[in-house]
Motif scaffolding. Structure first.
Motif, PDB file in Angstrom:
ATOM      1  N   LYS A 145       1.233  -0.517  -0.122  1.00 27.77           N
ATOM      2  CA  LYS A 145       0.219   0.465  -0.057  1.00 27.77           C
ATOM      3  C   LYS A 145       0.950   1.075  -0.304  1.00 27.77           C
ATOM      4  N   ILE A 146       0.602   2.397  -0.652  1.00 30.09           N
ATOM      5  CA  ILE A 146       1.131   3.172  -1.014  1.00 30.09           C
ATOM      6  C   ILE A 146       0.573   5.018  -0.607  1.00 30.09           C
ATOM      7  N   ASP A 147       0.316   5.212   0.218  1.00 36.78           N
ATOM      8  CA  ASP A 147      -0.762   6.594   0.191  1.00 36.78           C
ATOM      9  C   ASP A 147       0.220   7.764  -0.669  1.00 36.78           C
ATOM     10  N   VAL A 148       1.419   8.279  -0.524  1.00 31.11           N
ATOM     11  CA  VAL A 148       1.882   8.979  -1.240  1.00 31.11           C
ATOM     12  C   VAL A 148       2.361   8.508  -2.852  1.00 31.11           C
ATOM     13  N   ILE A 149       2.501   8.146  -3.959  1.00 31.06           N
ATOM     14  CA  ILE A 149       3.136   8.211  -5.007  1.00 31.06           C
ATOM     15  C   ILE A 149       3.748   9.434  -5.975  1.00 31.06           C
ATOM     16  N   VAL A 150       4.863   8.998  -6.137  1.00 35.16           N
ATOM     17  CA  VAL A 150       5.715   9.828  -6.432  1.00 35.16           C
ATOM     18  C   VAL A 150       6.457   8.801  -7.246  1.00 35.16           C
ATOM     19  N   LYS A 151       6.718   9.026  -8.364  1.00 34.89           N
ATOM     20  CA  LYS A 151       7.206   8.451  -9.937  1.00 34.89           C
ATOM     21  C   LYS A 151       8.149   9.895 -10.206  1.00 34.89           C
ATOM     22  N   PRO A 152       9.651   8.722 -10.419  1.00 33.30           N
ATOM     23  CA  PRO A 152      11.091   9.685 -10.704  1.00 33.30           C
ATOM     24  C   PRO A 152      10.509   9.900 -12.861  1.00 33.30           C
ATOM     25  N   THR A 153      11.168  11.428 -12.489  1.00 35.05           N
ATOM     26  CA  THR A 153      11.535  11.992 -13.700  1.00 35.05           C
ATOM     27  C   THR A 153      12.244  12.079 -13.997  1.00 35.05           C
ATOM     28  N   LEU A 154      12.226  12.157 -15.736  1.00 35.86           N
ATOM     29  CA  LEU A 154      13.170  12.588 -16.375  1.00 35.86           C
ATOM     30  C   LEU A 154      14.013  13.431 -16.465  1.00 35.86           C
ATOM     31  N   GLU A 155      13.418  14.920 -16.053  1.00 36.47           N
ATOM     32  CA  GLU A 155      14.194  15.958 -15.646  1.00 36.47           C
ATOM     33  C   GLU A 155      14.732  15.716 -14.555  1.00 36.47           C
ATOM     34  N   GLY A 156      13.894  14.632 -14.035  1.00 35.79           N
ATOM     35  CA  GLY A 156      14.434  15.136 -11.948  1.00 35.79           C
ATOM     36  C   GLY A 156      15.905  13.876 -11.884  1.00 35.79           C
ATOM     37  N   LEU A 157      15.904  13.365 -13.385  1.00 40.32           N
ATOM     38  CA  LEU A 157      16.814  12.006 -12.584  1.00 40.32           C
ATOM     39  C   LEU A 157      18.299  13.203 -13.627  1.00 40.32           C
ATOM     40  N   ARG A 158      17.882  13.594 -14.328  1.00 39.87           N
ATOM     41  CA  ARG A 158      19.162  14.363 -15.603  1.00 39.87           C
ATOM     42  C   ARG A 158      20.204  15.288 -14.227  1.00 39.87           C
ATOM     43  N   GLN A 159      18.999  15.781 -13.577  1.00 38.13           N
ATOM     44  CA  GLN A 159      18.974  17.084 -12.286  1.00 38.13           C
ATOM     45  C   GLN A 159      19.914  16.336 -11.080  1.00 38.13           C
ATOM     46  N   GLY A 160      20.063  14.726 -10.633  1.00 35.82           N
ATOM     47  CA  GLY A 160      20.296  13.958 -10.019  1.00 35.82           C
ATOM     48  C   GLY A 160      19.751  14.391  -8.710  1.00 35.82           C
TER      49      GLY A 160
END
Length: 539
Positions: free
Chosen positions: A510-525
């Motif tokens: 079960k997950i309360d707050v869903i957060v998925k990594p984004t391309l932009e976020g990964l590229r910014q480290g």
């Protein structure tokens, strides 16, 4: 006119009855598979190892294939059963147990199309007077899952003859039929899997085709724990993790950051081609051969499958910040990464005066007391389970829960009533001195098996929030056994549910707050899941 009608009616009835009696080879073999497995695990004189059961299969197979009708097939099965000896009346078998019965279905015993009444009655009698006590072909492990035992060793069977290809299929199919806890959750009905795989197994014309059919069979479990290995030869791996983001193969992490940098690989790189082979097309071709509990993890495992190999160096075409380039990258033995035993990896740290962070990948039982002592003045704890922890959930939960709580329903196979499972409740530890602030648990696709199990235990904390994205959906101890020919195969061995019946298998925790990594976020480290956790901790 009446005579013509009578003749036509006779022909119709004759053809109808004849059609009812005829039975295809696949249907005959499917019924044989079921009888073979049922007798193996239910019949007292078979289940105790009295007979060479593989040889019995070889002896009966031509008889089954030569049967001309359902009636003659029933006669073959009746004669076979009667040759196995008398079955004594079982007093213990009448006892009423409380079972998890989602997998239990012996309704095929009363198949009125392919079996006559006499055969059905014999099968019913065997069920009611089944073996009790020790089995020869299977035993229960201390944690409740099965161990496959006393199976003959077949060497040099990488591509056996048809009869042994069928024997391997039937043995495997029945292990799943009677002892796989998640059979009821597979996308494809397990009976229909049998009928689909029989002609594929029979028609596999060489070793490569045969191995692909077996991979497809194992993938039908829809279980991230499921696998099959044909060779001891070790593959080599890129030093990167690859995730399925925006329908692309994206570098989302490192097994070894230094080696990734040495090979000019960066977070957020989109891999387009592997040695000039289109990655999207190659993944789609391989998905049917990959065992995974949900589509998210199937893509991840498909990427691992196509990017590993025996060659040291490969060519990668990547898109980096909208610039396409081709680079050479080395592959390594996985042990070279020191991924699970990196002495530099942190166990815990302070993010701020109010927030503590715990990396469960590196925490051992002896560390727990000191970590919580150092965090006694914190108002929030972030517990990172995007990794594989040690088996310390019980001791750790003493510091999260004021009292003991049920966190899972656990069900294990009953080898004295195969396909039925016995349930028990699992509890956390508890202490009045437990941490009373916010608890934020981090999960993602890297949260697998014990990580998911541990998450379920930690989710019983009073003030807990789970942040991240869909986990691997494979819970319960792993069973390892040989597929005929010495191939190594695995599956989930015990069933796990939340106390309210919610699935963790396939669906993930079960997950309360869903957060998925984004391309932009990964590229910014950036670690976007951790960022969200810190935001929640500061609220």
């Amino acid at each position: 006119m009446k005579k013509t009608i009578s003749i036509l009616l006779f022909v119709f009835v004759f053809n109808f009855l004849n059609a009812q009696e005829t039975i295809s080879e696949t249907e005959k073999l499917a019924s044989f598979a079921k009888i073979y497995g049922f007798l193996k695990y239910y019949h007292p004189e078979v289940a105790n190892g009295t007979f060479n059961w593989d040889q019995q299969f070889i002896d009966q197979l031509p008889k089954v294939l030569n049967a001309t009708s359902s009636e003659s097939l029933s006669k073959i099965y009746i004669d076979w059963i009667e040759s196995l000896g008398e079955i004594k009346n079982c007093q213990k078998c009448d006892s009423k147990g409380i079972y998890f019965d989602e997998n239990f279905d012996l309704s095929w015993i009363n198949d009125t199309i392919n079996f006559n009444k006499s055969l059905s009655l014999k099968l019913e009698y065997i069920e009611k007077n089944r073996i009790q006590g020790d089995q020869f072909y299977v035993e229960i492990q201390p944690v409740g899952n099965i161990k496959v035992t006393n199976e003959p060793e077949y060497k040099n069977f990488e591509y056996p003859g048809e009869e042994y290809r069928l024997l391997g299929l039937f043995k495997y199919w029945n292990i799943i039929e009677y002892f796989y806890p998640y059979k009821y959750l597979t996308d494809q009905n397990w009976d229909s899997v049998l009928k689909e795989m029989i002609p594929k197994i029979r028609s596999a014309s060489n070793k490569k085709e045969y191995h692909l059919v077996l991979q497809e069979l194992i993938a039908k479990l829809d279980d991230t724990h499921a696998s099959i290995t044909f060779s001891e030869e070790k593959s080599k791996y890129l030093p990167i993790k690859i995730s399925h983001i925006d329908n692309k193969a994206v570098v989302s992490g490192f097994y070894n950051a230094s080696l990734a940098k040495l090979n000019n690989l960066q977070l957020g790189d989109v891999i387009l081609k592997l040695n000039d082979i289109d990655v999207k097309n190659e993944v789609q071709k391989n998905l049917k051969y990959v065992a995974g509990s949900n589509s998210n993890i199937k893509f991840k495992l498909a990427y691992i499958k196509i990017f590993k190999g025996l060659e040291d160096t490969i060519s990668l075409t990547i898109n980096r910040n909208n610039s396409v380039r081709t680079i050479k990258s080395k592959r390594y033995d996985f042990d070279d990464f020191n991924y699970r035993s990196n002495p530099k990896s942190i166990k815990s740290k302070s993010i701020s005066d109010a927030i503590g962070y715990i990396n469960m990948a590196n925490v051992k039982e002896d560390d727990i007391k000191d970590i919580f002592k150092s965090f006694k003045n914190k108002t929030a704890l972030i517990i990172d389970l995007r990794n594989y922890p040690s088996f310390i959930y019980y001791k750790f939960s003493e510091y999260l829960n004021q009292e003991k709580k049920n966190f899972a329903t656990y069900y294990c196979p009953d080898i004295n009533y195969p396909s039925r499972f016995v349930k028990t409740n699992l509890r956390t530890n508890g202490s009045k001195k437990a941490f009373v602030g916010k608890v934020i648990v981090l999960v993602n696709e890297g949260s697998l098996s014990l990580s998911e199990f541990t998450t379920m235990a930690f989710q019983t904390a009073d003030n807990v929030v789970t942040v991240g994205n869909k986990t691997a959906g494979a819970d319960g101890d792993v069973v390892k056994f040989d597929y005929l020919g010495g191939f190594k195969t695995t599956m989930s061995g015990n069933g796990v549910l939340y106390p309210d019946g919610t699935l963790s298998q396939r669906d993930g925790v079960k997950i309360d707050v869903i957060v998925k990594p984004t391309l932009e976020g990964l590229r910014q480290g950036r670690d976007e899941i951790l960022e969200k956790a810190i935001e929640i901790a500061n609220e």
